[in-house]
Each structure stands twice: as structure tokens, then as C-alpha cells.
Motif scaffolding. Structure first.
Motif, PDB file in Angstrom:
ATOM      1  N   LYS A  27    -100.071  -0.676  67.272  1.00  0.00           N
ATOM      2  CA  LYS A  27     -99.408  -1.484  66.171  1.00  0.00           C
ATOM      3  C   LYS A  27     -99.502  -0.759  64.832  1.00  0.00           C
ATOM      4  O   LYS A  27    -100.774  -0.065  64.692  1.00  0.00           O
ATOM      5  CB  LYS A  27     -99.890  -2.777  65.945  1.00  0.00           C
ATOM      6  N   GLU A  56    -104.652  -3.334  70.178  1.00  0.00           N
ATOM      7  CA  GLU A  56    -105.036  -4.738  70.650  1.00  0.00           C
ATOM      8  C   GLU A  56    -104.840  -4.819  72.150  1.00  0.00           C
ATOM      9  O   GLU A  56    -104.043  -4.040  72.726  1.00  0.00           O
ATOM     10  CB  GLU A  56    -104.079  -5.742  69.995  1.00  0.00           C
ATOM     11  N   LYS A  57    -105.549  -5.713  72.961  1.00  0.00           N
ATOM     12  CA  LYS A  57    -105.041  -6.116  74.256  1.00  0.00           C
ATOM     13  C   LYS A  57    -103.674  -6.502  74.104  1.00  0.00           C
ATOM     14  O   LYS A  57    -103.384  -7.264  73.220  1.00  0.00           O
ATOM     15  CB  LYS A  57    -106.118  -7.336  74.721  1.00  0.00           C
ATOM     16  N   LEU A  63    -100.971  -8.818  75.192  1.00  0.00           N
ATOM     17  CA  LEU A  63    -100.690 -10.099  75.788  1.00  0.00           C
ATOM     18  C   LEU A  63     -99.504 -10.185  76.520  1.00  0.00           C
ATOM     19  O   LEU A  63     -98.447  -9.983  76.071  1.00  0.00           O
ATOM     20  CB  LEU A  63    -100.914 -11.498  74.513  1.00  0.00           C
ATOM     21  N   HIS A  66     -95.037 -17.786  70.291  1.00  0.00           N
ATOM     22  CA  HIS A  66     -95.401 -17.402  69.113  1.00  0.00           C
ATOM     23  C   HIS A  66     -95.238 -18.707  68.386  1.00  0.00           C
ATOM     24  O   HIS A  66     -94.194 -19.633  68.273  1.00  0.00           O
ATOM     25  CB  HIS A  66     -94.077 -16.724  68.682  1.00  0.00           C
ATOM     26  N   GLU A  78    -100.251 -12.543  62.114  1.00  0.00           N
ATOM     27  CA  GLU A  78     -99.850 -12.003  60.834  1.00  0.00           C
ATOM     28  C   GLU A  78     -99.863 -13.150  59.785  1.00  0.00           C
ATOM     29  O   GLU A  78     -99.626 -14.348  60.345  1.00  0.00           O
ATOM     30  CB  GLU A  78     -98.520 -11.268  60.762  1.00  0.00           C
TER      31      GLU A  78
HETATM   32  C1  MV4 Z   1     -98.265  -8.737  70.397  1.00  0.00           C
HETATM   33  C2  MV4 Z   1     -97.661  -9.146  71.541  1.00  0.00           C
HETATM   34  C3  MV4 Z   1     -98.517  -9.031  72.772  1.00  0.00           C
HETATM   35  N1  MV4 Z   1     -99.953  -8.725  72.616  1.00  0.00           N
HETATM   36  N2  MV4 Z   1     -99.600  -8.458  70.240  1.00  0.00           N
HETATM   37  C4  MV4 Z   1     -94.303  -8.490  67.660  1.00  0.00           C
HETATM   38  C5  MV4 Z   1     -94.098  -8.914  66.350  1.00  0.00           C
HETATM   39  C6  MV4 Z   1     -95.523  -8.887  65.674  1.00  0.00           C
HETATM   40  N3  MV4 Z   1     -95.497  -9.787  64.640  1.00  0.00           N
HETATM   41  C7  MV4 Z   1     -96.445  -9.084  66.636  1.00  0.00           C
HETATM   42  N4  MV4 Z   1     -95.665  -8.785  67.828  1.00  0.00           N
HETATM   43  C8  MV4 Z   1     -96.479  -9.264  68.914  1.00  0.00           C
HETATM   44  N5  MV4 Z   1     -97.551  -8.730  69.128  1.00  0.00           N
HETATM   45  C9  MV4 Z   1    -100.244  -8.431  71.241  1.00  0.00           C
HETATM   46  N6  MV4 Z   1    -101.511  -8.014  71.288  1.00  0.00           N
HETATM   47  C10 MV4 Z   1     -96.371  -9.438  71.522  1.00  0.00           C
HETATM   48  C11 MV4 Z   1     -95.646  -9.344  70.435  1.00  0.00           C
HETATM   49  C12 MV4 Z   1     -94.309  -9.523  70.357  1.00  0.00           C
HETATM   50  C13 MV4 Z   1     -93.923 -10.709  69.760  1.00  0.00           C
HETATM   51  C14 MV4 Z   1     -94.423 -11.834  68.924  1.00  0.00           C
HETATM   52  C15 MV4 Z   1     -94.041 -12.766  68.326  1.00  0.00           C
HETATM   53  C16 MV4 Z   1     -92.511 -13.020  68.600  1.00  0.00           C
HETATM   54  C17 MV4 Z   1     -91.922 -12.167  69.260  1.00  0.00           C
HETATM   55  C18 MV4 Z   1     -92.407 -11.036  69.912  1.00  0.00           C
HETATM   56  C19 MV4 Z   1     -91.557 -10.242  70.669  1.00  0.00           C
HETATM   57  C20 MV4 Z   1     -91.911  -9.140  71.200  1.00  0.00           C
HETATM   58  C21 MV4 Z   1     -93.350  -9.188  71.281  1.00  0.00           C
END
Ligand code: MV4
Length: 454
Positions: free
Chosen positions: A164, A206-207, A209, A214, A293
Motif C-alpha cells: 500500500k 501487510e498480510k 486478508l 469492512h 484507516e
Molecule cells: C486490505 C485488504 C486486504 N488485506 N488490506 C482497500 C481500501 C483501503 N481502505 C484498504 N483496502 C483493503 N486493504 C489487507 N491487508 C483489502 C482491502 C480492500 C477493501 C477494504 C475495504 C473495503 C473494500 C475493499 C475492497 C478491496 C480491497
């Protein structure tokens, strides 16, 4: 030190669309006059019609109007407002804007600029959470120094990993890697992309997931040290990082987990002295929560929280900015029933192509516990220059089942003619068995669009 209580007589709303309308409504109820700003493309926009005064601040392109800081500040000067509400998007999380607004003697209706800066830097935000004792996703815990550093960390936490951008957020500039080889390439690509997009090439790891949900917690904090949480929202029903359905409470968590994340959020806000409204985002997988976040603004999906708490978040946000104490001080605010929101985008429900144009027919659903936040009216024009989200349908029910059937009923009543909307997609999504059972994660909508099943 005594806190000065201000009384706003007039507020400038530095936004457009449904959120500008929403903020105007809160101001009206508080007896505050409003100034709308608008681009030339928005001469006939609802937020302009509704406001007490309006100022044209530039041409259609957002960077020349809704993001034009000097033009907005000039409008604030000439209309003699005490405060500026940034809404969401546009300048809402621009720390420089918040700082200059305050420096010129206006109140920025949002948190202090240093908190916007802190949470805008995702690496610093995570470091702050680790210090506070908030669980974060196993990873680098800070910026990666070089490719070998990344490989070392990846081998410690195990693949897949996610790269990221420190200056990213909302999914911008992310890369998944499943092997050392892929990671070496992805690190270089991610750094170059982050540099080009944000002028900041810091990245972290990050690992990854695989199937998280969410879940985000709404908070409000005043200048007197009071911090409250207002339950959580489940925003897992999304497509390409754009949420489309949000609900509160999350069907996935229990009261013990709810209290656990609520307490974490109170601790975060007290530790950093946060003031205003904010949202702490978590990913939830295998019964564990991980901070990702913090958003330092009012969010699109705030109405579902309003429906289950009875708190007007925008009014409370304005009251807090005037220096008042929160009117609700107990942290364990009562959460009543269930609320669901569908975002109505003017896009084709199958191709997701934007569908700007004239709205030739408009009928809004009604009845008990149905709310529509919208910038549409009969014969209005949806501009191609801005976000396609033009309305939100929000329902409340005493139970989740009641909320779903009310939502189905209201979706069937809703008519937006002349343009395509994603109303038909919503009708299909909320009628699936998986949605009825609350069994979905961040990948469900994408899969549904491909296979017609959640
Ligand atoms: C992640 C993840 C899986 N694993 N982090 C996407 C937006 C940002 N706010 C963080 N996000 C993600 N972080 C790890 N370690 C998957 C997402 C993600 C996601 C997160 C929240 C809502 C929608 C999403 C859609 C795709 C990926």
C-alpha cells in the motif's frame, strides 16, 4: 483555558450535490444562513437553489471550482461567513485548506489540520494505532526501506502480501504479491505509481486478508474532552472501492465485539485529542478486527448511523465546531433497530457506465422510516463532470428483516427517468439469500455482478 463559544450566523458550504443539500438542511434547523458555491456547470443545481446565497467559483472542472482554494476563500470573504463546511471528498481532507481557512479567521468545520495530516499519512496513522494498542494487520508497521526489506518482512508474515502507498488510502495504489519474485516487481511498480500519483513514494506492506468485511465506527468528539461512539456501519457491499450498500449495525458482530471496537475508538480519540466527527475503519476477518484507516470527515453513509442513534451528525458537527459540548455525553448511546442505505448512482446497472443527462421523471419513495438524501428534482440535469452518486435511499426498521422488506418496497417505488441508475442492481442485491442472512464480504458484490449470486 476557557473555550470560546461562537455563534455562526452564516456558513459557506464548500461542496455540491446531495451532501451540500444535507448540510444546508442542518444549518436551516440551527437557524444558520448558508452560502452555496458552485461551478458554471451547476448553475441550476439543487444546492444552489436551496442556499440563502450563492457564489460561482469557476468552470466545470473540479480543480478549477470545487477544489479552487483561492476562489472558495474569496467567496467566504465577500459573503462574510464565520465558518466553512467542506462536506466529503473535494477539500474535506486537505490539511492545507483546513489550515489556511483557520489562519484567515474562519472556522473549518472538521478536525484540526494536524489530525488530517496524521491520518492522511497511512504509515503514521498505523504507527499511532500501534502506540495506542489498537490491533493492526501484521506487516511492516512502517515504510519499507527497500526491496530486500520487503522480501524479509513478507517471508516473516507469509504470502500473500499487500503493498500500500503511505499517501494512498481508499484502495489507491495497492498491489498484491504471492511470491518473492512477484513482490520484487510489485514493490518497484508501487513505488513508481505512488511517486507519480502522490509525489510520495513511501510504501508499506501487510498480510493480505482474503475475505474481510469492512466495518467502521462513527465517532464524535468535542473541545471539552467528551468522546462518544455511535455504533458501527458495515460497508462490505462495495465494488471497486466504491461502497454501494451500507448498514448499521453490522450483521456480523455481537455486542461484546461492538463494545470492544467502540472502546478502542474512544481511546484513539482521547490519546490524540481528536475533535469533530470521524470514522475509524477496520477490516474484520476470522473474529479479529484490524485498524486500516481513519477518515477525518463526515461520510457519505452517515445517515444509517443517524437512523439508529437518532443523532443528527451534521448538526452535532456544527455545534462542536462552535465550541459547544456534545449534547449526548454517555458513550453507550442507545442503538435502536436497523438501518440500510443504497447509493443511487446515475450509471448503467450492468456496465456501470456513467449516465449523465436530463432527469425526465422523478418520484421519491415515502412511508414510515424511509429517507431520501438527493440532489435530484424533476427536469434537473445530471452533470458528466462529477461523481455519479446522485441520491441515497435510507430505511430504518425495528429489525434487520423489517429494514430489508421496507428497502425492497421503497426501491420498487423509486423512479428516476431519463437516465440509467443502479436501482435495478440494488433490487437484485437486497433480494439475495446471502444478503438476507448478512453473509457477505468485500468481494461479494463483484462476484454477484459476474455470477448473479452473492
Ligand atoms: C486490505 C485488504 C486486504 N488485506 N488490506 C482497500 C481500501 C483501503 N481502505 C484498504 N483496502 C483493503 N486493504 C489487507 N491487508 C483489502 C482491502 C480492500 C477493501 C477494504 C475495504 C473495503 C473494500 C475493499 C475492497 C478491496 C480491497
Amino acid at each position: 483555558m476557557a473555550i470560546e463559544i461562537k455563534k455562526f450566523k452564516k456558513i459557506l458550504i464548500a461542496n455540491r450535490g446531495e451532501i451540500a443539500v444535507r448540510i444546508h438542511r442542518a444549518c436551516q434547523e440551527l437557524g444558520i444562513q448558508t452560502v452555496a458555491v458552485h461551478s458554471t456547470a451547476d448553475n441550476d443545481a439543487l444546492h444552489v437553489k436551496m442556499a440563502n446565497e450563492s457564489v460561482c467559483i469557476g468552470p466545470a472542472q473540479a480543480d478549477k471550482s470545487y477544489l479552487n482554494i483561492p476562489a472558495i476563500l474569496s467567496a467566504a470573504e465577500v459573503t462574510d461567513v464565520e465558518a466553512i463546511h467542506p462536506g466529503y471528498g473535494f477539500l474535506s481532507e486537505n490539511a492545507k485548506f483546513a489550515q489556511i481557512v483557520e489562519k484567515l479567521g474562519f472556522t473549518f468545520i472538521g478536525p484540526k489540520h494536524n489530525h488530517i495530516t496524521l491520518m492522511g499519512d497511512k504509515v503514521e496513522a498505523i504507527k499511532c494505532m500501534i502506540k495506542t494498542g489498537v490491533p493492526t494487520i501484521p506487516g511492516s508497521g512502517g515504510a519499507i526501506s527497500d526491496v530486500e526489506d520487503a522480501v524479509k518482512i513478507a517471508n516473516k508474515i507469509g504470502y500473500p502480501v499487500l503493498i500500500k502507498a503511505a499517501a494512498g488510502g481508499g484502495g489507491r495504489g495497492m498491489q498484491v504479491a504471492h511470491s518473492d519474485l512477484a513482490l520484487r516487481k510489485a514493490v518497484l511498480i508501487a513505488k513508481a505509481e505512488a511517486k507519480a500519483a502522490f509525489g510520495d513514494d513511501r510504501i508499506y506492506l501487510e498480510k493480505f486478508l482474503e475475505k474481510p468485511r469492512h466495518i467502521e465506527v462513527q465517532i464524535l468528539a468535542d473541545m471539552h474532552g467528551n468522546v462518544i461512539t455511535l455504533g458501527e456501519r458495515d460497508c462490505s457491499m462495495q465494488r471497486r472501492y466504491q461502497k454501494i450498500i451500507e448498514e448499521s449495525p453490522s450483521p456480523a458482530i455481537n455486542d461484546k465485539q461492538r463494545k470492544y471496537i467502540s472502546d478502542l475508538c474512544v481511546k484513539i480519540c482521547k490519546d490524540i485529542g481528536y475533535i469533530g466527527c470521524g470514522t475509524v475503519e477496520f477490516l474484520y476477518e476470522n473474529d479479529e478486527f484490524y485498524f486500516i484507516e481513519m477518515n477525518t470527515r463526515l461520510q457519505v453513509e452517515h445517515p444509517v448511523t443517524e437512523m439508529v442513534t437518532g443523532v443528527d451528525l451534521v448538526k452535532e458537527q456544527i455545534n462542536v465546531a462552535m465550541g459547544h459540548e456534545l449534547r449526548i455525553k454517555k458513550n453507550d448511546i442507545e442503538l435502536r433497530g436497523h438501518s440500510i442505505e443504497c447509493r443511487i448512482n446515475a450509471e448503467n446497472a450492468e456496465t456501470f457506465r456513467p449516465s449523465p443527462g436530463k432527469v425526465t421523471e422523478y418520484f421519491v419513495p415515502g412511508g414510515p422510516d424511509v429517507r431520501v438524501d438527493s440532489c435530484l428534482y424533476n427536469n434537473c440535469t445530471i452533470s458528466p463532470y462529477y461523481d455519479a452518486m446522485v441520491a441515497k435511499l435510507i430505511v430504518h426498521g425495528s429489525t434487520r428483516e423489517e429494514a430489508i422488506s421496507r428497502l425492497q418496497r421503497a426501491l420498487n417505488e423509486f423512479i428516476v427517468g431519463g437516465v440509467d441508475t443502479i436501482l435495478p442492481l440494488h433490487q437484485r442485491l437486497v433480494s439475495t439469500n446471502a444478503f438476507a442472512k448478512g453473509e457477505y464480504n468485500i468481494h461479494s458484490v463483484g462476484r454477484f455482478i459476474e455470477n448473479k449470486r452473492l
